[in-house]
Design a protein around this motif. Structure first.
Motif, mmCIF file in Angstrom:
data_model
loop_
_atom_site.group_PDB
_atom_site.id
_atom_site.type_symbol
_atom_site.label_atom_id
_atom_site.label_comp_id
_atom_site.label_asym_id
_atom_site.label_seq_id
_atom_site.Cartn_x
_atom_site.Cartn_y
_atom_site.Cartn_z
ATOM 1 N N LEU A 220 10.637 8.838 -56.721
ATOM 2 C CA LEU A 220 10.289 9.000 -55.318
ATOM 3 C C LEU A 220 11.506 9.420 -54.498
ATOM 4 N N ARG A 221 12.634 8.817 -54.794
ATOM 5 C CA ARG A 221 13.867 9.141 -54.049
ATOM 6 C C ARG A 221 14.330 10.565 -54.330
ATOM 7 N N ARG A 222 14.178 11.024 -55.569
ATOM 8 C CA ARG A 222 14.653 12.355 -55.928
ATOM 9 C C ARG A 222 13.669 13.461 -55.578
ATOM 10 N N ASN A 223 12.381 13.110 -55.461
ATOM 11 C CA ASN A 223 11.342 14.125 -55.261
ATOM 12 C C ASN A 223 10.435 13.778 -54.082
ATOM 13 N N PRO A 224 10.996 13.534 -52.918
ATOM 14 C CA PRO A 224 10.162 13.083 -51.790
ATOM 15 C C PRO A 224 9.188 14.145 -51.291
ATOM 16 N N GLY A 225 9.554 15.424 -51.416
ATOM 17 C CA GLY A 225 8.654 16.468 -50.953
ATOM 18 C C GLY A 225 7.366 16.507 -51.754
ATOM 19 N N GLY A 226 7.482 16.381 -53.075
ATOM 20 C CA GLY A 226 6.289 16.368 -53.918
ATOM 21 C C GLY A 226 5.421 15.161 -53.657
ATOM 22 N N PHE A 227 6.048 13.995 -53.513
ATOM 23 C CA PHE A 227 5.280 12.791 -53.223
ATOM 24 C C PHE A 227 4.662 12.844 -51.827
ATOM 25 N N LEU A 228 5.345 13.481 -50.888
ATOM 26 C CA LEU A 228 4.793 13.599 -49.546
ATOM 27 C C LEU A 228 3.488 14.397 -49.554
ATOM 28 N N PHE A 230 1.347 14.492 -51.904
ATOM 29 C CA PHE A 230 0.313 13.621 -52.456
ATOM 30 C C PHE A 230 -0.121 12.555 -51.459
ATOM 31 N N TYR A 231 0.841 11.803 -50.921
ATOM 32 C CA TYR A 231 0.470 10.684 -50.054
ATOM 33 C C TYR A 231 -0.168 11.155 -48.748
ATOM 34 N N ALA A 232 0.288 12.267 -48.200
ATOM 35 C CA ALA A 232 -0.333 12.793 -46.985
ATOM 36 C C ALA A 232 -1.789 13.170 -47.243
ATOM 37 N N ALA A 233 -2.069 13.760 -48.425
ATOM 38 C CA ALA A 233 -3.445 14.104 -48.772
ATOM 39 C C ALA A 233 -4.288 12.857 -48.993
ATOM 40 N N GLN A 234 -3.678 11.799 -49.537
ATOM 41 C CA GLN A 234 -4.425 10.577 -49.824
ATOM 42 C C GLN A 234 -4.871 9.845 -48.566
ATOM 43 N N SER A 251 4.055 8.031 -46.919
ATOM 44 C CA SER A 251 4.365 9.349 -46.369
ATOM 45 C C SER A 251 5.599 9.279 -45.471
ATOM 46 N N LEU A 252 5.668 8.242 -44.634
ATOM 47 C CA LEU A 252 6.840 8.073 -43.777
ATOM 48 C C LEU A 252 8.096 7.841 -44.598
ATOM 49 N N GLN A 253 7.965 7.053 -45.675
ATOM 50 C CA GLN A 253 9.103 6.826 -46.561
ATOM 51 C C GLN A 253 9.573 8.143 -47.174
#
Length: 270
Positions: A220-228, A230-234, A251-253
């Motif tokens: 999550l720390r190294r790839n926040p854009g990819g996780f963002l 996902f979480y924004a869509a969720q 998403s905020l994290q």
């Protein structure tokens, strides 16, 4: 033909276990497509040795290291099968896995609706189901990947139509090497029904110390854009407000980590 797609990076020591499980399949009408994501071990020479002796076609594509999601994109482009079954390089299949997939696909293509995927359960190497046991759902059960994830609370083994996967490649984010698979799986589910067979485990896995599951926070720390993504869509996909709040907090994290990473990149080096 079914394409069994294996993204791999420095997994020469685990690939033989997967190869053995493919060699033991009751049906051999599949291809094994390996995408080597810039390995520096002897993966290539080992695969070439397997190509000379296997009764099923084995192909290998090599790319510069870009992460599993980029390797999946490359594999989808190179696949010759109409359906793609992603099997990780440190996992293996039960001897009847290809037969189960072929039977499910044969039924799916006869359905009046355009089925985009079939899905089975995963188990550990001792055969114990990952997640919760099956209860009252029919087989096949029609659901979205998010719905199935909430129901099972464990990893699942998806097989998707190649043409749909080709229309929905993983986004490539500069400086990052991971995008959660569920981000794309949900989009595939938006294209049509997915049939879930929650009473059958055909995929055996274990979680290695350097794998994604055990290193979630670091990913999550190294790839926040990819996780963002996902979480924004969720936020819009979760049915319960508590889960929507959790997705919003994540998403905020991710936004904070994106800002921190941008600051690190802009800091002058000494």
């Amino acid at each position: 033909m079914l394409t069994i797609l294996t993204p791999t990076y420095n997994r020469r020591h685990t690939l033989p276990h997967l190869y053995d499980s493919l060699y033991k399949q009751g049906r051999q009408d599949f291809e094994w497509l390996i995408v080597d994501d810039g390995s520096v071990d002897d993966t290539m020479s080992w695969v070439q040795g397997c190509q000379a002796q296997a009764e099923f076609p084995i192909r290998i594509e090599r790319q510069e290291n870009g992460g599993k999601h980029a390797a999946i994109n490359a594999g989808v482009r190179a696949a010759r099968g109409d359906w793609i079954f992603i099997v990780d390089s440190d996992d293996c299949l039960t001897p009847d896995a290809v037969e189960c997939v072929a039977d499910a696909v044969a039924e799916a293509v006869q359905a009046p609706e355009s089925v985009v995927g079939v899905c089975f359960r995963k188990a550990d190497m001792q055969g114990r189901l990952l997640g919760l046991p099956r209860e009252r759902e029919p087989s096949p059960w029609v659901a979205t990947p998010s719905q199935a994830g909430r129901r099972v609370q464990g990893d699942l083994a998806y097989v998707f139509r190649r043409d749909v996967m080709a229309d929905l490649p993983f986004p490539i984010i500069p400086g990052e090497c991971f995008v959660p698979e569920l981000y794309i799986w949900n989009q595939i589910g938006d294209r049509g029904p997915i049939w879930f067979y929650l009473d059958r485990a055909i995929y055996l896995c274990e979680y290695l110390d350097d794998g994604y599951t055990r290193n979630f926070r670091a990913h999550l720390r190294r790839n926040p854009g990819g996780f963002l993504l996902f979480y924004a869509a969720q936020i819009g996909r979760e049915p319960h407000w508590k889960d929507r709040v959790k997705a919003a907090i994540r998403s905020l994290q991710c936004l904070v980590y994106c800002a921190m990473n941008a600051a690190d990149r802009s800091r002058p080096t000494v």
